[in-house]
Write a protein that holds these residues in place. Structure first.
Motif, PDB file in Angstrom:
ATOM      1  N   GLY A  98      85.284  31.301  41.941  1.00  0.00           N
ATOM      2  CA  GLY A  98      85.022  29.935  41.535  1.00  0.00           C
ATOM      3  C   GLY A  98      83.528  29.708  41.505  1.00  0.00           C
ATOM      4  N   ALA A  99      83.094  28.715  40.747  1.00  0.00           N
ATOM      5  CA  ALA A  99      81.661  28.480  40.572  1.00  0.00           C
ATOM      6  C   ALA A  99      80.938  28.293  41.896  1.00  0.00           C
ATOM      7  CB  ALA A  99      81.425  27.288  39.663  1.00  0.00           C
ATOM      8  N   LEU A 100      81.497  27.480  42.775  1.00  0.00           N
ATOM      9  CA  LEU A 100      80.831  27.249  44.061  1.00  0.00           C
ATOM     10  C   LEU A 100      80.791  28.523  44.882  1.00  0.00           C
ATOM     11  CD1 LEU A 100      82.092  23.702  45.013  1.00  0.00           C
ATOM     12  CD2 LEU A 100      79.783  24.408  44.484  1.00  0.00           C
ATOM     13  N   THR A 101      81.902  29.244  44.879  1.00  0.00           N
ATOM     14  CA  THR A 101      81.952  30.494  45.624  1.00  0.00           C
ATOM     15  C   THR A 101      80.941  31.481  45.060  1.00  0.00           C
ATOM     16  OG1 THR A 101      84.285  30.158  46.115  1.00  0.00           O
ATOM     17  CG2 THR A 101      83.449  32.394  46.347  1.00  0.00           C
ATOM     18  N   LEU A 102      80.868  31.552  43.748  1.00  0.00           N
ATOM     19  CA  LEU A 102      79.906  32.459  43.115  1.00  0.00           C
ATOM     20  C   LEU A 102      78.476  32.068  43.470  1.00  0.00           C
ATOM     21  CD1 LEU A 102      81.607  32.872  39.646  1.00  0.00           C
ATOM     22  CD2 LEU A 102      81.232  34.684  41.329  1.00  0.00           C
ATOM     23  N   LEU A 103      78.181  30.780  43.413  1.00  0.00           N
ATOM     24  CA  LEU A 103      76.824  30.333  43.765  1.00  0.00           C
ATOM     25  C   LEU A 103      76.506  30.647  45.220  1.00  0.00           C
ATOM     26  CD1 LEU A 103      76.296  26.987  41.846  1.00  0.00           C
ATOM     27  CD2 LEU A 103      75.066  29.127  41.575  1.00  0.00           C
ATOM     28  N   LEU A 162      77.795  38.853  39.403  1.00  0.00           N
ATOM     29  CA  LEU A 162      78.108  37.481  39.804  1.00  0.00           C
ATOM     30  C   LEU A 162      77.625  36.483  38.757  1.00  0.00           C
ATOM     31  CD1 LEU A 162      77.214  37.556  43.620  1.00  0.00           C
ATOM     32  CD2 LEU A 162      79.498  37.511  42.598  1.00  0.00           C
ATOM     33  N   LEU A 163      76.425  36.718  38.248  1.00  0.00           N
ATOM     34  CA  LEU A 163      75.854  35.814  37.256  1.00  0.00           C
ATOM     35  C   LEU A 163      76.676  35.826  35.967  1.00  0.00           C
ATOM     36  CD1 LEU A 163      73.624  33.804  36.626  1.00  0.00           C
ATOM     37  CD2 LEU A 163      72.173  35.731  35.946  1.00  0.00           C
ATOM     38  N   ASP A 164      77.098  36.991  35.515  1.00  0.00           N
ATOM     39  CA  ASP A 164      77.937  37.077  34.317  1.00  0.00           C
ATOM     40  C   ASP A 164      79.250  36.319  34.501  1.00  0.00           C
ATOM     41  OD1 ASP A 164      76.254  38.523  32.633  1.00  0.00           O
ATOM     42  OD2 ASP A 164      77.035  40.472  33.281  1.00  0.00           O
ATOM     43  N   THR A 165      79.867  36.481  35.661  1.00  0.00           N
ATOM     44  CA  THR A 165      81.127  35.791  35.938  1.00  0.00           C
ATOM     45  C   THR A 165      80.913  34.277  35.971  1.00  0.00           C
ATOM     46  OG1 THR A 165      81.855  37.696  37.231  1.00  0.00           O
ATOM     47  CG2 THR A 165      83.060  35.632  37.563  1.00  0.00           C
ATOM     48  N   PHE A 166      79.842  33.855  36.615  1.00  0.00           N
ATOM     49  CA  PHE A 166      79.489  32.439  36.696  1.00  0.00           C
ATOM     50  C   PHE A 166      79.276  31.864  35.296  1.00  0.00           C
ATOM     51  CE2 PHE A 166      75.955  29.285  37.372  1.00  0.00           C
ATOM     52  CZ  PHE A 166      76.711  28.320  38.012  1.00  0.00           C
ATOM     53  N   LEU A 167      78.495  32.560  34.485  1.00  0.00           N
ATOM     54  CA  LEU A 167      78.205  32.080  33.133  1.00  0.00           C
ATOM     55  C   LEU A 167      79.453  32.062  32.255  1.00  0.00           C
ATOM     56  CD1 LEU A 167      74.739  33.777  32.522  1.00  0.00           C
ATOM     57  CD2 LEU A 167      75.196  31.339  32.911  1.00  0.00           C
ATOM     58  N   SER A 168      80.337  33.019  32.427  1.00  0.00           N
ATOM     59  CA  SER A 168      81.582  33.041  31.649  1.00  0.00           C
ATOM     60  C   SER A 168      82.427  31.811  31.948  1.00  0.00           C
ATOM     61  CB  SER A 168      82.390  34.300  31.951  1.00  0.00           C
ATOM     62  OG  SER A 168      81.726  35.431  31.486  1.00  0.00           O
ATOM     63  N   LEU A 212      81.307  28.911  33.077  1.00  0.00           N
ATOM     64  CA  LEU A 212      80.617  27.753  32.514  1.00  0.00           C
ATOM     65  C   LEU A 212      80.821  27.680  31.004  1.00  0.00           C
ATOM     66  CD1 LEU A 212      77.214  27.707  34.427  1.00  0.00           C
ATOM     67  CD2 LEU A 212      79.223  26.280  34.834  1.00  0.00           C
ATOM     68  N   TYR A 213      80.771  28.828  30.340  1.00  0.00           N
ATOM     69  CA  TYR A 213      80.947  28.870  28.887  1.00  0.00           C
ATOM     70  C   TYR A 213      82.331  28.352  28.504  1.00  0.00           C
ATOM     71  CZ  TYR A 213      80.988  30.441  24.083  1.00  0.00           C
ATOM     72  OH  TYR A 213      81.079  30.471  22.712  1.00  0.00           O
ATOM     73  N   GLN A 214      83.350  28.774  29.244  1.00  0.00           N
ATOM     74  CA  GLN A 214      84.712  28.307  28.966  1.00  0.00           C
ATOM     75  C   GLN A 214      84.820  26.798  29.171  1.00  0.00           C
ATOM     76  OE1 GLN A 214      87.421  30.026  27.660  1.00  0.00           O
ATOM     77  NE2 GLN A 214      88.095  27.908  27.448  1.00  0.00           N
ATOM     78  N   LEU A 215      84.217  26.302  30.250  1.00  0.00           N
ATOM     79  CA  LEU A 215      84.236  24.868  30.509  1.00  0.00           C
ATOM     80  C   LEU A 215      83.520  24.110  29.403  1.00  0.00           C
ATOM     81  CD1 LEU A 215      84.946  22.467  32.291  1.00  0.00           C
ATOM     82  CD2 LEU A 215      82.876  22.930  33.606  1.00  0.00           C
ATOM     83  N   LEU A 216      82.380  24.629  28.963  1.00  0.00           N
ATOM     84  CA  LEU A 216      81.644  23.991  27.865  1.00  0.00           C
ATOM     85  C   LEU A 216      82.503  23.897  26.612  1.00  0.00           C
ATOM     86  CD1 LEU A 216      78.098  25.553  28.203  1.00  0.00           C
ATOM     87  CD2 LEU A 216      78.680  23.125  28.321  1.00  0.00           C
ATOM     88  N   ASP A 217      83.201  24.960  26.320  1.00  0.00           N
ATOM     89  CA  ASP A 217      84.056  24.987  25.143  1.00  0.00           C
ATOM     90  C   ASP A 217      85.152  23.921  25.262  1.00  0.00           C
ATOM     91  OD1 ASP A 217      84.604  26.201  22.611  1.00  0.00           O
ATOM     92  OD2 ASP A 217      86.346  27.188  23.531  1.00  0.00           O
ATOM     93  N   ASP A 218      85.757  23.830  26.439  1.00  0.00           N
ATOM     94  CA  ASP A 218      86.809  22.840  26.659  1.00  0.00           C
ATOM     95  C   ASP A 218      86.262  21.412  26.596  1.00  0.00           C
ATOM     96  OD1 ASP A 218      88.562  24.954  26.995  1.00  0.00           O
ATOM     97  OD2 ASP A 218      88.561  24.827  29.188  1.00  0.00           O
ATOM     98  N   LEU A 219      85.116  21.188  27.221  1.00  0.00           N
ATOM     99  CA  LEU A 219      84.522  19.855  27.215  1.00  0.00           C
ATOM    100  C   LEU A 219      84.045  19.456  25.823  1.00  0.00           C
ATOM    101  CD1 LEU A 219      82.527  19.884  30.561  1.00  0.00           C
ATOM    102  CD2 LEU A 219      84.484  18.430  30.014  1.00  0.00           C
TER     103      LEU A 219
END
Length: 190
Positions: free
Chosen positions: A43-48, A111-117, A119-126
């Motif tokens: 998850g984003a928080l876990t990844l951060l 970790l960064l690639d997973t985090f960005l992926s 975010l990218y999916q969320l951006l697409d949905d939003l």
């Protein structure tokens, strides 16, 4: 990361399963783990949290208040259409910040690639929800852009040093918390 928020990677939100009255299906963002669900790996928080490379206490002299525009994102100031637009803008800005060459030099690439992926999916949905909105007030979006501009300027001034990135990482976690709060409000506006 600055103003006391519960957030940044309480990043952008709780699970969403119902159709919102905005006329679109709000994205399933539970995979970003913006709530408190620590069981989820990735998850984003876990990844951060996992991206941390330096003990925060060793970077105390790098602390900075980036003045997160919390007041403009709370209360009745942000309406339904604005909330989607603000969530999209915040997610876009975090994506832009962490998709730079400097970010890839500073963080664990996996970790960064997973985090960005995520975010990218969320951006697409939003984006799908946001494209149906008209007449969104610009002030909250401008406040979010200025906030992220201050973060970008800070990183440049600090020459992208590890402690500067650590301060920014913590700040983003706080902003995710605010996003989660905004998303919760958005869901309650149904």
């Amino acid at each position: 990361m600055a103003l006391p928020l519960s957030f940044l990677l309480a990043l952008v939100v709780l699970s969403c399963k119902n159709t919102c009255s905005l006329g679109c299906d709000l994205p399933q963002i539970h995979s970003l783990d913006l709530e408190t669900s620590e069981e989820k790996e990735g998850g984003a928080l876990t990844l951060l949290k996992n991206m941390r490379r330096i003990p925060t206490f060793s970077c105390l002299n790098y602390r900075k208040d980036f003045s997160f525009p919390q007041e403009q994102l709370e209360g009745e100031q942000v309406q339904k259409a604005q909330a989607v637009a603000v969530l999209h803008e915040m997610t876009q800005q975090v994506f832009n910040l962490f998709s730079t060459q400097e970010a890839f030099a500073a963080w664990n690439k996996t970790l960064l690639d997973t985090f960005l992926s995520g975010l990218y999916q969320l951006l697409d949905d939003l984006k799908d929800c946001g494209s149906k909105q008209v007449g969104v007030e610009e002030a909250p979006l401008r406040a979010v852009r200025k906030y992220f501009h201050r973060i970008t300027v800070y990183l440049k001034e600090k020459k992208y040093l590890p402690c500067a990135w650590e301060v920014v990482r913590a700040e983003i976690m706080k902003s995710f918390s605010s996003s989660a709060n905004l998303y919760t409000r958005l869901r309650s506006m149904e």
